[in-house]
Enzyme design. Structure first.
Site, PDB file in Angstrom:
ATOM      1  N   VAL A   1       0.603  -1.123  -0.590  1.00 32.96           N
ATOM      2  CA  VAL A   1       0.064   0.382  -0.040  1.00 32.96           C
ATOM      3  C   VAL A   1       1.015   1.339  -0.082  1.00 32.96           C
ATOM      4  O   VAL A   1       0.483   2.028  -0.686  1.00 32.96           O
ATOM      5  CB  VAL A   1      -1.298   0.149   1.034  1.00 32.96           C
ATOM      6  CG1 VAL A   1      -2.537   1.615   1.297  1.00 32.96           C
ATOM      7  CG2 VAL A   1      -1.649  -1.485   1.345  1.00 32.96           C
ATOM      8  N   ASP A   2       2.182   1.388   0.891  1.00 34.36           N
ATOM      9  CA  ASP A   2       2.917   2.097   1.296  1.00 34.36           C
ATOM     10  C   ASP A   2       3.504   3.101  -0.845  1.00 34.36           C
ATOM     11  O   ASP A   2       3.725   3.765  -0.996  1.00 34.36           O
ATOM     12  CB  ASP A   2       4.072   2.189   1.306  1.00 34.36           C
ATOM     13  CG  ASP A   2       3.300   2.398   2.906  1.00 34.36           C
ATOM     14  OD1 ASP A   2       3.008   3.316   3.828  1.00 34.36           O
ATOM     15  OD2 ASP A   2       4.444   2.120   4.482  1.00 34.36           O
ATOM     16  N   LEU A   3       3.728   1.739  -1.401  1.00 32.58           N
ATOM     17  CA  LEU A   3       4.048   1.614  -3.063  1.00 32.58           C
ATOM     18  C   LEU A   3       3.512   2.158  -3.703  1.00 32.58           C
ATOM     19  O   LEU A   3       3.936   2.957  -4.642  1.00 32.58           O
ATOM     20  CB  LEU A   3       5.472   0.641  -3.191  1.00 32.58           C
ATOM     21  CG  LEU A   3       6.153  -0.222  -2.188  1.00 32.58           C
ATOM     22  CD1 LEU A   3       6.680  -1.719  -2.491  1.00 32.58           C
ATOM     23  CD2 LEU A   3       7.614   1.080  -2.385  1.00 32.58           C
TER      24      LEU A   3
END
Length: 380
Positions: free
Chosen positions: A168-170
């Protein structure tokens, strides 16, 4: 060679993964990135080890190459003035502070845009900046859980599972880069900057693709299916003599080719298997038939035969094998960043008109502090 962001300045006020990764990608495109960190500790990922590498953790190194580091305490008058000078000169600001936390320092979007109306100010939040979401902590694992991703990951009937990387961060990092580049194009046309916001939950929901679409179309809530696909079969891992083979059959022609490779061409026209809809409805029986045939040889041997016949298939590789495959295919997956530091991932896009900037090593905490301070106090 001129890169598209050459001459632009990024003030990277972000920490952990999403913001720092977005800043790395902007650096690859030619921008100068100045990373602002807390004195003494720096970005918390510097301590997220083992494993360790270079001057900190391998986690930090993965998201912070090609940057200059300066340590500033926003509560200190002098450091706060330097931080303001930095963002007031910046073309791009990236931050992921708790909503409202930068306001008292004059470093929030409204304050910076008032002084620097051409800036593209990018905020990365967990759940948005309004209402209840503004107070919720935004960590990748938490968003995978509450955002539905874990509910469709793992074995049927088993414990929900997170993806094996902070996906999700990426995803949010890539959305942030897209937003920044769109805002820069808008600035080039209008002369005006703007505030763009990327929420981790929004990035995840926009990436649920067919799973979310299926729910919206039918009201049926998707569930974990292991390595199977809800709409295609066989699109899963299948057991061979020595291990697992990933098979991604996307149409009836590929299924017919698969059956020929396995030595059972008649299976392609058998009742219940001739169409994709039939194969999805009878996937358990199909798995039994296919694995009985696959037991005759090893996964790697089957993969070679299937690929030669146009059937998408491959072994289930470890990261070491994945990097070896990418190198064999000429994709150059890693790039050196400097002595004493491990190689890092290569910028994932190839451009015909320019090459990304050769990366430099991730910085030690405040490594460029004196240089950046002199520049901020003496340059016009």
């Amino acid at each position: 060679m001129t890169r598209p962001l050459e001459g632009m300045l990024v003030a990277d006020l972000s920490r952990v993964l999403a913001g720092p990764t977005a800043a790395v990608m902007l650096a690859d495109l030619g921008a100068r990135v100045v990373k602002v960190e807390r004195p003494g500790a720096g970005d918390e990922t510097r301590g997220w080890g083992p494993p360790w590498a270079g001057s900190s953790s391998s986690y930090f190194e993965a998201a912070n190459r090609s940057k200059q580091s300066i340590a500033l305490d926003f509560a200190d008058d002098g450091d706060r003035a330097l931080a303001r000078r930095l963002v007031d000169r910046a073309d791009i600001v990236i931050e992921n502070y708790r909503t409202g936390a930068l306001r008292r320092f004059g470093l929030d979007a409204a304050s910076v845009l008032a002084r620097n109306p051409g800036v593209v100010y990018c905020s990365i939040t967990g759940f948005g900046s309004r209402g209840e979401g503004a107070t919720m902590p935004g960590y990748d694992f938490l968003v995978q859980a509450v955002g539905g991703l874990m509910s469709i990951t793992g074995d049927p009937g088993g414990e929900p599972r997170k993806v094996g990387v902070a996906m999700v961060d990426l995803l949010a990092a890539k959305d942030a880069v897209m937003a920044v580049l769109a805002a820069l194009l808008h600035r080039a046309r209008t002369g005006s900057g703007q505030h763009v916001e990327v929420a981790l939950l929004s990035s995840l929901i926009a990436s649920l693709a067919n799973q979310a679409s299926g729910y919206l179309a039918t009201g049926h809530v998707p569930h974990a299916m292991g390595n199977r696909h809800p709409s295609i079969a066989p699109y899963e891992t299948l057991r061979c003599r020595d291990g697992m083979l990933a098979v991604a059959v996307g149409n009836d022609q590929q299924f017919a080719a698969l059956c020929r490779v396995l030595g059972d061409a008649e299976l392609a026209g058998a009742p219940g298997f001739a169409t994709n809809a039939g194969r999805v409805a009878n996937r358990d029986a199909l798995q039994v038939r296919l694995e009985r045939l696959l037991a005759a040889d090893d996964a790697a041997a089957w993969a070679r035969r299937m690929l030669a016949a146009g059937v998408p298939a491959g072994t289930v590789n470890g990261i070491d094998e994945a990097l070896s495959l990418a190198r064999r295919l000429g994709l150059d997956p890693t790039v050196p960043v400097g002595p004493g530091h491990p190689d890092q991932w290569t910028h994932p896009v190839r451009y015909s008109a320019f090459a990304p900037v050769p990366p430099s090593a991730p910085p030690a905490l405040d490594e460029h502090g004196d240089e950046v301070r002199r520049w901020l106090t003496t340059d016009a």
